[in-house]
Design a protein around this motif. Sequence first.
Motif, mmCIF file in Angstrom:
data_model
loop_
_atom_site.group_PDB
_atom_site.id
_atom_site.type_symbol
_atom_site.label_atom_id
_atom_site.label_comp_id
_atom_site.label_asym_id
_atom_site.label_seq_id
_atom_site.Cartn_x
_atom_site.Cartn_y
_atom_site.Cartn_z
ATOM 1 N N ILE A 1 -7.464 36.877 61.440
ATOM 2 C CA ILE A 1 -7.782 37.928 60.837
ATOM 3 C C ILE A 1 -7.643 39.245 60.733
ATOM 4 C CG2 ILE A 1 -10.182 39.250 60.975
ATOM 5 C CD1 ILE A 1 -11.472 36.808 61.833
ATOM 6 N N VAL A 2 -7.342 39.591 59.107
ATOM 7 C CA VAL A 2 -6.539 40.679 59.463
ATOM 8 C C VAL A 2 -7.780 41.995 59.269
ATOM 9 C CG1 VAL A 2 -4.566 41.986 58.789
ATOM 10 C CG2 VAL A 2 -4.537 39.729 58.636
ATOM 11 N N VAL A 3 -7.158 42.522 60.535
ATOM 12 C CA VAL A 3 -8.396 44.168 59.953
ATOM 13 C C VAL A 3 -7.503 45.904 59.729
ATOM 14 C CG1 VAL A 3 -9.671 45.534 61.709
ATOM 15 C CG2 VAL A 3 -9.491 43.094 62.173
ATOM 16 N N THR A 4 -8.072 46.335 58.390
ATOM 17 C CA THR A 4 -6.926 47.174 58.115
ATOM 18 C C THR A 4 -7.568 48.321 57.941
ATOM 19 O OG1 THR A 4 -5.853 47.984 56.425
ATOM 20 C CG2 THR A 4 -6.973 46.555 55.158
ATOM 21 N N ASP A 5 -7.504 48.963 57.418
ATOM 22 C CA ASP A 5 -9.262 50.403 56.998
ATOM 23 C C ASP A 5 -8.109 51.328 55.917
ATOM 24 O OD1 ASP A 5 -6.138 52.126 58.906
ATOM 25 O OD2 ASP A 5 -8.036 52.856 59.899
ATOM 26 N N THR B 1 -3.783 49.042 51.849
ATOM 27 C CA THR B 1 -3.002 47.824 51.747
ATOM 28 C C THR B 1 -3.763 46.047 51.399
ATOM 29 O OG1 THR B 1 -2.719 49.026 53.982
ATOM 30 C CG2 THR B 1 -3.220 46.626 54.576
ATOM 31 N N LEU B 2 -5.535 46.400 51.710
ATOM 32 C CA LEU B 2 -5.987 44.901 51.312
ATOM 33 C C LEU B 2 -5.315 45.098 50.614
ATOM 34 C CD1 LEU B 2 -8.642 43.754 51.351
ATOM 35 C CD2 LEU B 2 -9.641 45.179 50.470
ATOM 36 N N GLU B 3 -5.181 45.612 48.865
ATOM 37 C CA GLU B 3 -4.714 44.737 47.425
ATOM 38 C C GLU B 3 -3.295 44.397 48.327
ATOM 39 O OE1 GLU B 3 -4.514 48.591 44.789
ATOM 40 O OE2 GLU B 3 -6.861 48.783 45.362
ATOM 41 N N ALA B 4 -2.152 45.313 49.093
ATOM 42 C CA ALA B 4 -1.213 44.401 49.161
ATOM 43 C C ALA B 4 -0.792 43.202 49.656
ATOM 44 C CB ALA B 4 -0.283 45.454 49.811
#
Length: 72
Positions: free
Chosen positions: A32-36, A40-43
């Motif tokens: 699980i990758v957590v990002t804000d 980053t989500l698009e990449a």
Amino acid sequence: MKKIDCLGDVCPVPIIKTKKGLQSIGPGESIIVVTDHSCTLEALVSLLENYNVKFESDEVINGVWEITVTKL
């Protein structure tokens, strides 16, 4: 399931962490990758389309996404 914390990280750090995380798991296992950061989500989506993985993203709270990646 391994969790990769990318909160506050800007590209390319989350991409590097995700690649390392994928190398550390076997078929059928997940991370699980957590990002804000929406960029980053698009990449990550662009990156993961080139791997033999299944992934889904969920905005768990406003501006924070969890991307679950399962190696096939």
